[in-house]
Write a protein that holds these residues in place. Structure first.
Motif, PDB file in Angstrom:
ATOM      1  N   ASP A 156      35.916  49.335 -14.392  1.00 54.82           N
ATOM      2  CA  ASP A 156      37.026  50.134 -13.882  1.00 54.82           C
ATOM      3  C   ASP A 156      37.096  50.177 -12.361  1.00 54.82           C
ATOM      4  O   ASP A 156      37.867  50.947 -11.798  1.00 54.82           O
ATOM      5  CB  ASP A 156      36.932  51.565 -14.421  1.00 54.82           C
ATOM      6  CG  ASP A 156      35.617  52.245 -14.030  1.00 54.82           C
ATOM      7  OD1 ASP A 156      34.731  51.555 -13.482  1.00 54.82           O
ATOM      8  OD2 ASP A 156      35.472  53.456 -14.287  1.00 54.82           O
ATOM      9  N   LYS A 157      36.288  49.350 -11.675  1.00 51.39           N
ATOM     10  CA  LYS A 157      36.300  49.321 -10.217  1.00 51.39           C
ATOM     11  C   LYS A 157      36.354  47.874  -9.742  1.00 51.39           C
ATOM     12  O   LYS A 157      36.004  46.950 -10.484  1.00 51.39           O
ATOM     13  CB  LYS A 157      35.046  49.994  -9.642  1.00 51.39           C
ATOM     14  CG  LYS A 157      34.950  51.493  -9.912  1.00 51.39           C
ATOM     15  CD  LYS A 157      33.682  52.062  -9.291  1.00 51.39           C
ATOM     16  CE  LYS A 157      33.571  53.554  -9.560  1.00 51.39           C
ATOM     17  NZ  LYS A 157      32.326  54.117  -8.973  1.00 51.39           N
ATOM     18  N   PRO A 158      36.789  47.652  -8.503  1.00 56.38           N
ATOM     19  CA  PRO A 158      36.790  46.283  -7.968  1.00 56.38           C
ATOM     20  C   PRO A 158      35.377  45.730  -7.869  1.00 56.38           C
ATOM     21  O   PRO A 158      34.402  46.489  -7.765  1.00 56.38           O
ATOM     22  CB  PRO A 158      37.433  46.434  -6.590  1.00 56.38           C
ATOM     23  CG  PRO A 158      37.273  47.871  -6.234  1.00 56.38           C
ATOM     24  CD  PRO A 158      37.317  48.623  -7.525  1.00 56.38           C
ATOM     25  N   ILE A 159      35.277  44.421  -7.876  1.00 51.14           N
ATOM     26  CA  ILE A 159      33.984  43.745  -7.842  1.00 51.14           C
ATOM     27  C   ILE A 159      33.954  42.824  -6.627  1.00 51.14           C
ATOM     28  O   ILE A 159      34.830  41.964  -6.456  1.00 51.14           O
ATOM     29  CB  ILE A 159      33.748  42.918  -9.121  1.00 51.14           C
ATOM     30  CG1 ILE A 159      33.889  43.811 -10.357  1.00 51.14           C
ATOM     31  CG2 ILE A 159      32.378  42.264  -9.086  1.00 51.14           C
ATOM     32  CD1 ILE A 159      34.468  43.103 -11.539  1.00 51.14           C
ATOM     33  N   LEU A 160      32.959  42.997  -5.783  1.00 56.09           N
ATOM     34  CA  LEU A 160      32.786  42.176  -4.593  1.00 56.09           C
ATOM     35  C   LEU A 160      31.811  41.047  -4.906  1.00 56.09           C
ATOM     36  O   LEU A 160      30.660  41.299  -5.276  1.00 56.09           O
ATOM     37  CB  LEU A 160      32.260  43.028  -3.437  1.00 56.09           C
ATOM     38  CG  LEU A 160      31.973  42.300  -2.119  1.00 56.09           C
ATOM     39  CD1 LEU A 160      33.248  41.698  -1.541  1.00 56.09           C
ATOM     40  CD2 LEU A 160      31.315  43.255  -1.117  1.00 56.09           C
ATOM     41  N   PHE A 161      32.262  39.810  -4.770  1.00 51.00           N
ATOM     42  CA  PHE A 161      31.418  38.644  -5.012  1.00 51.00           C
ATOM     43  C   PHE A 161      30.913  38.107  -3.673  1.00 51.00           C
ATOM     44  O   PHE A 161      31.658  38.036  -2.695  1.00 51.00           O
ATOM     45  CB  PHE A 161      32.204  37.552  -5.742  1.00 51.00           C
ATOM     46  CG  PHE A 161      32.571  37.918  -7.156  1.00 51.00           C
ATOM     47  CD1 PHE A 161      31.746  37.574  -8.213  1.00 51.00           C
ATOM     48  CD2 PHE A 161      33.742  38.613  -7.420  1.00 51.00           C
ATOM     49  CE1 PHE A 161      32.074  37.912  -9.513  1.00 51.00           C
ATOM     50  CE2 PHE A 161      34.088  38.962  -8.719  1.00 51.00           C
ATOM     51  CZ  PHE A 161      33.250  38.613  -9.763  1.00 51.00           C
ATOM     52  N   VAL A 162      29.637  37.708  -3.658  1.00 51.70           N
ATOM     53  CA  VAL A 162      29.033  37.249  -2.413  1.00 51.70           C
ATOM     54  C   VAL A 162      27.999  36.175  -2.705  1.00 51.70           C
ATOM     55  O   VAL A 162      27.303  36.213  -3.718  1.00 51.70           O
ATOM     56  CB  VAL A 162      28.388  38.433  -1.646  1.00 51.70           C
ATOM     57  CG1 VAL A 162      27.323  39.118  -2.473  1.00 51.70           C
ATOM     58  CG2 VAL A 162      27.828  37.989  -0.299  1.00 51.70           C
ATOM     59  N   GLY A 163      27.905  35.209  -1.816  1.00 51.07           N
ATOM     60  CA  GLY A 163      26.913  34.144  -1.955  1.00 51.07           C
ATOM     61  C   GLY A 163      27.446  32.830  -1.419  1.00 51.07           C
ATOM     62  O   GLY A 163      28.647  32.542  -1.528  1.00 51.07           O
ATOM     63  N   ASN A 164      26.591  32.012  -0.865  1.00 54.24           N
ATOM     64  CA  ASN A 164      27.015  30.741  -0.293  1.00 54.24           C
ATOM     65  C   ASN A 164      27.566  29.768  -1.321  1.00 54.24           C
ATOM     66  O   ASN A 164      28.284  28.834  -0.979  1.00 54.24           O
ATOM     67  CB  ASN A 164      25.838  30.085   0.448  1.00 54.24           C
ATOM     68  CG  ASN A 164      25.633  30.678   1.832  1.00 54.24           C
ATOM     69  OD1 ASN A 164      26.568  30.782   2.603  1.00 54.24           O
ATOM     70  ND2 ASN A 164      24.401  31.071   2.139  1.00 54.24           N
ATOM     71  N   PHE A 183      36.175  39.099  -2.293  1.00 50.51           N
ATOM     72  CA  PHE A 183      35.236  38.074  -1.870  1.00 50.51           C
ATOM     73  C   PHE A 183      34.752  38.333  -0.442  1.00 50.51           C
ATOM     74  O   PHE A 183      35.562  38.589   0.454  1.00 50.51           O
ATOM     75  CB  PHE A 183      35.885  36.687  -1.961  1.00 50.51           C
ATOM     76  CG  PHE A 183      36.376  36.358  -3.342  1.00 50.51           C
ATOM     77  CD1 PHE A 183      35.515  35.848  -4.289  1.00 50.51           C
ATOM     78  CD2 PHE A 183      37.699  36.607  -3.699  1.00 50.51           C
ATOM     79  CE1 PHE A 183      35.954  35.564  -5.573  1.00 50.51           C
ATOM     80  CE2 PHE A 183      38.152  36.326  -4.974  1.00 50.51           C
ATOM     81  CZ  PHE A 183      37.273  35.806  -5.920  1.00 50.51           C
ATOM     82  N   ALA A 184      33.452  38.266  -0.259  1.00 48.29           N
ATOM     83  CA  ALA A 184      32.864  38.487   1.056  1.00 48.29           C
ATOM     84  C   ALA A 184      33.264  37.362   2.008  1.00 48.29           C
ATOM     85  O   ALA A 184      33.582  36.242   1.584  1.00 48.29           O
ATOM     86  CB  ALA A 184      31.347  38.564   0.942  1.00 48.29           C
ATOM     87  N   GLU A 185      33.241  37.653   3.296  1.00 45.79           N
ATOM     88  CA  GLU A 185      33.528  36.645   4.310  1.00 45.79           C
ATOM     89  C   GLU A 185      32.338  35.697   4.463  1.00 45.79           C
ATOM     90  O   GLU A 185      31.205  36.025   4.083  1.00 45.79           O
ATOM     91  CB  GLU A 185      33.823  37.320   5.650  1.00 45.79           C
ATOM     92  CG  GLU A 185      35.115  38.119   5.674  1.00 45.79           C
ATOM     93  CD  GLU A 185      36.357  37.248   5.605  1.00 45.79           C
ATOM     94  OE1 GLU A 185      36.234  36.018   5.820  1.00 45.79           O
ATOM     95  OE2 GLU A 185      37.437  37.798   5.323  1.00 45.79           O
ATOM     96  N   ILE A 186      32.584  34.526   5.056  1.00 46.25           N
ATOM     97  CA  ILE A 186      31.511  33.541   5.185  1.00 46.25           C
ATOM     98  C   ILE A 186      30.358  34.057   6.040  1.00 46.25           C
ATOM     99  O   ILE A 186      29.214  33.619   5.883  1.00 46.25           O
ATOM    100  CB  ILE A 186      32.033  32.200   5.748  1.00 46.25           C
ATOM    101  CG1 ILE A 186      32.614  32.408   7.146  1.00 46.25           C
ATOM    102  CG2 ILE A 186      33.040  31.572   4.817  1.00 46.25           C
ATOM    103  CD1 ILE A 186      32.918  31.093   7.864  1.00 46.25           C
TER     104      ILE A 186
END
Length: 235
Positions: A156-164, A183-186
Motif C-alpha cells: 500500500d506504499k510506494p517502493i524505492l528500488f536501488v542498486g547498480n 527509482f534512486a538516482e545513479i
C-alpha cells in the motif's frame, strides 16, 4: 571506538573508518577489477591518510553478502584475518541492507535494494525505516524478478528500488508496478561503506572462526557438482 568497514561484495569496493561521532574517511570505487588485488592496498591507504594505525581499530564490520561469490569471500576473509590478528570483534551485515541504508533513511515507503543474479533473477529484500530504525519486511532472497514484482503489487506504499544493476530490470518493474515504483538516482546506487560501519556499530558480533558469508544460493559449479554426485549415488 574506531570501526573499519569493508565491502567487496559486488563491483563496488567500499572502505570506511568511523568513530562514535565522525566518518573519518571513506573510499569508494565501482569498477570491474578484482578486489583481491585492490582491497588491502585501499585499506592501507585510507588508514595511512587518516593517521589510523591497526592498533587503534576496535571493531571490523564487513558486508557478508549476497553478491559476487568471489567478492563476498574476499571481504569476509580479509575481515576475519584482521579481526583475529588484532583480537577485536567482527560484525557481518547484509549487503542489501547496506544499500538500503545508503538511500532510504528519510523515505517513508518501502525500499527494495537489488543485485542481478542472472537468468532473470535478483538478490533482493524489502526494508522500511520506522521511527529511525531499519526494519526487514521481507528477508533477503534470490528470486525471479517477475515473481518479486508479484509479491510487491499488494503493498500500500510506494517502493524505492536501488542498486547498480537496476537498469537490467527497470523496464519490467516499471511496466508491472507503474507509479508505485520509484527509482534512486545513479549517485545513490553505490552502497556506502560508512553506512555499513554505522549499521554494525551496535549489532551483535560474530564468532570469528565460524563466521561465513551469506551467499543465499550455491554457486553454479557447486550445484552441478552436487547434481553429478547425486546421480552417481543413485546408480
Amino acid at each position: 571506538m574506531t570501526i573499519l568497514a569493508i565491502d567487496t561484495s559486488n563491483y563496488t569496493l567500499g572502505i570506511a573508518l568511523l568513530n562514535e561521532e565522525t566518518v573519518i574517511g571513506e573510499y569508494i570505487t565501482n569498477v570491474k577489477v578484482n578486489h583481491s588485488v585492490r582491497a588491502m592496498p585501499a585499506i592501507e591507504a585510507l588508514m595511512k591518510d587518516c593517521s589510523i594505525s591497526p592498533k587503534q581499530l576496535t571493531k571490523i564490520v564487513v558486508a557478508k553478502g549476497p553478491g559476487s561469490y568471489t567478492g563476498v569471500r574476499i571481504g569476509v576473509t580479509i575481515a576475519k584475518t584482521l579481526a583475529w590478528s588484532l583480537n577485536i570483534p567482527i560484525v557481518g551485515i547484509s549487503s542489501l541492507e547496506i544499500l538500503t541504508a545508503s538511500v532510504g533513511r528519510y523515505f517513508t515507503g518501502y525500499i527494495s535494494p537489488l543485485f542481478d543474479a542472472r537468468r532473470g533473477q535478483i538478490y533482493t529484500g524489502l526494508y522500511q525505516y520506522q521511527n529511525g530504525d531499519l526494519q526487514t519486511i521481507y528477508k533477503d532472497q534470490n528470486v525471479l524478478t517477475i515473481n518479486w514484482i508479484d509479491t510487491l503489487k499488494s503493498l500500500d506504499k510506494p517502493i524505492l528500488f536501488v542498486g547498480n544493476d537496476l537498469p537490467i530490470h527497470r523496464e519490467v518493474i516499471e511496466r508491472e508496478l507503474g507509479e508505485k515504483a520509484l527509482f534512486a538516482e545513479i549517485t545513490e546506487h553505490n552502497p556506502r561503506p560508512s553506512e555499513l560501519g554505522l549499521l554494525g556499530k551496535t549489532r551483535p558480533t560474530e564468532e570469528i572462526h565460524s563466521f561465513v558469508p551469506n551467499y543465499i544460493r550455491l554457486a553454479e559449479a557447486e550445484v552441478k557438482w552436487m547434481e553429478a554426485n547425486q546421480i552417481e549415488e543413485t546408480k
